[in-house]
Design a protein around this motif. Sequence first.
Motif, PDB file in Angstrom:
ATOM      1  N   ASN A  34      -0.900  -2.217   1.760  1.00 22.81           N
ATOM      2  CA  ASN A  34       0.147  -1.531   2.284  1.00 22.81           C
ATOM      3  C   ASN A  34       0.891  -0.672   1.482  1.00 22.81           C
ATOM      4  O   ASN A  34       1.312  -1.294   0.657  1.00 22.81           O
ATOM      5  CB  ASN A  34       1.307  -3.169   2.837  1.00 22.81           C
ATOM      6  N   LYS A  35       0.982   0.633   2.148  1.00 27.30           N
ATOM      7  CA  LYS A  35       1.218   1.734   0.373  1.00 27.30           C
ATOM      8  C   LYS A  35       2.913   1.244  -0.687  1.00 27.30           C
ATOM      9  O   LYS A  35       2.980   1.053  -1.533  1.00 27.30           O
ATOM     10  CB  LYS A  35       1.551   2.494   0.924  1.00 27.30           C
ATOM     11  N   LEU A  36       3.622   0.921   0.863  1.00 25.67           N
ATOM     12  CA  LEU A  36       5.013   0.371   0.212  1.00 25.67           C
ATOM     13  C   LEU A  36       4.904  -0.781  -0.547  1.00 25.67           C
ATOM     14  O   LEU A  36       5.743  -0.624  -2.063  1.00 25.67           O
ATOM     15  CB  LEU A  36       6.470   0.485   1.144  1.00 25.67           C
ATOM     16  N   GLN A  37       4.134  -1.930  -0.490  1.00 23.06           N
ATOM     17  CA  GLN A  37       4.356  -2.805  -0.915  1.00 23.06           C
ATOM     18  C   GLN A  37       3.264  -2.658  -1.800  1.00 23.06           C
ATOM     19  O   GLN A  37       4.238  -3.140  -3.419  1.00 23.06           O
ATOM     20  CB  GLN A  37       3.577  -4.356  -0.432  1.00 23.06           C
ATOM     21  N   ILE A  38       2.692  -1.767  -2.427  1.00 21.94           N
ATOM     22  CA  ILE A  38       1.771  -1.884  -3.525  1.00 21.94           C
ATOM     23  C   ILE A  38       2.809  -1.034  -4.321  1.00 21.94           C
ATOM     24  O   ILE A  38       2.487  -1.208  -5.465  1.00 21.94           O
ATOM     25  CB  ILE A  38       0.499  -1.085  -2.912  1.00 21.94           C
ATOM     26  N   LEU A  39       3.611  -0.087  -4.229  1.00 20.36           N
ATOM     27  CA  LEU A  39       4.320   1.030  -5.044  1.00 20.36           C
ATOM     28  C   LEU A  39       5.433  -0.028  -5.251  1.00 20.36           C
ATOM     29  O   LEU A  39       6.228   0.014  -6.884  1.00 20.36           O
ATOM     30  CB  LEU A  39       4.618   2.258  -4.389  1.00 20.36           C
ATOM     31  N   ASP A  40       6.419  -0.744  -4.496  1.00 22.10           N
ATOM     32  CA  ASP A  40       7.063  -1.773  -5.185  1.00 22.10           C
ATOM     33  C   ASP A  40       6.303  -2.947  -6.183  1.00 22.10           C
ATOM     34  O   ASP A  40       7.518  -2.365  -7.264  1.00 22.10           O
ATOM     35  CB  ASP A  40       7.314  -2.844  -3.653  1.00 22.10           C
ATOM     36  N   HIS A  41       5.143  -3.180  -5.615  1.00 19.36           N
ATOM     37  CA  HIS A  41       4.914  -4.370  -6.856  1.00 19.36           C
ATOM     38  C   HIS A  41       4.464  -3.431  -8.084  1.00 19.36           C
ATOM     39  O   HIS A  41       4.912  -3.623  -9.655  1.00 19.36           O
ATOM     40  CB  HIS A  41       3.630  -5.094  -6.239  1.00 19.36           C
TER      41      HIS A  41
END
Length: 298
Positions: free
Chosen positions: A192-199
């Motif tokens: 999930n792009k947003l989860q990856i970027l958040d991490h």
Amino acid sequence: MELLDLKKQGIDIKEQIPLSRYTFTKTGGEAEYLAFPKTTDEVEKLVKVTQENKIPLTIIGNASNLIIRDGGIDGLVIILTELKNIEVNGNEVTADAGATIVDTAFTAANHGLSGMEFAAGIPGSIGGGVFMNAGAYGGEMQEAVKSVNVLTRAGEYKTYSNQEMDFSYRHSIIQENGDIVLSATFSLKPGNKLQILDHMDYLNALRRYKQPLEYPSCGSVFKRPKGHFVGPMIIKAGLQGKQIGGAQDSTKHAGFIVNKGGATATDYLDLIHLIQKVIKEKYDIDLHTEVRIIGKEN
Ligand code: FAD
């Protein structure tokens, strides 16, 4: 063919350039010759001419893990930061040696690919990252690399599989064979792009909190000895904040040495040797440097 004939052919070659302009510590002597090849073909020509004329050859990426002695480097230094293409094919990302680790990790994230989050704040190039098996926050290049394209010093193109790279803690086979990394392919997983970027944002926030990013440095100076942490040992030995010339053991992160202004490579090396000596005396532990030390004494 002479080295400077390649300059006439359009390859960017400079003479007598202070490498302190490029190193993350802002220290280091001059390169006799300094080239910024823009294509693999230019790298090949430069390597060939150094072989033919027995000119010493040094490869540098982003210079974020280097101390270059104040006497500088004889022969040709190649900085690979102009080779910076990044391509995404399905679940794979292929990045040229000079692409930054950060740009590669964010390109993967923006394509919804997971596996390079750990690298979001490592300020090196792909070539240096592969050479060092760079890692952070529980991840390492080793886990994401599928294959690595190199040019040998003899001018031969080769591709290494992950296994053939012989990765271990801050080690790869490139440290022994002297090959020049041209590009690396990473095998990643859809996420999930947003989860990856958040991490990645979270890990970079941790980095800003813990590391003295406001000063020039080369990151963690020493490798972690088995069963020990370097920072706490330095603190217990009373060396945190110790300063020699402009080089100071960081008051924010004792495993870093920062340039507080006007440091020389000699200041860095004197402080490194002092820390190694005191830690050996106090704990009987040999601290080995993670940072690569190259070049001539002054
Ligand atoms: P350079 O410093 O340019 O070179 C390092 C070595 O790699 C040299 O011996 C050089 O000859 C060789 N090399 C470089 N490119 C090539 C190539 N294309 N082919 C063959 N050999 C090559 N490291 C970590 O592992 N984890 C971290 O969390 C981390 N945090 C850091 C934080 C800060 C603030 C700083 C300044 C550094 C940090 N580092 C960290 C260290 C550094 O970013 C990594 O070691 C990085 O992989 C080095 O890449 P580079 O391109 O800067 O290599």
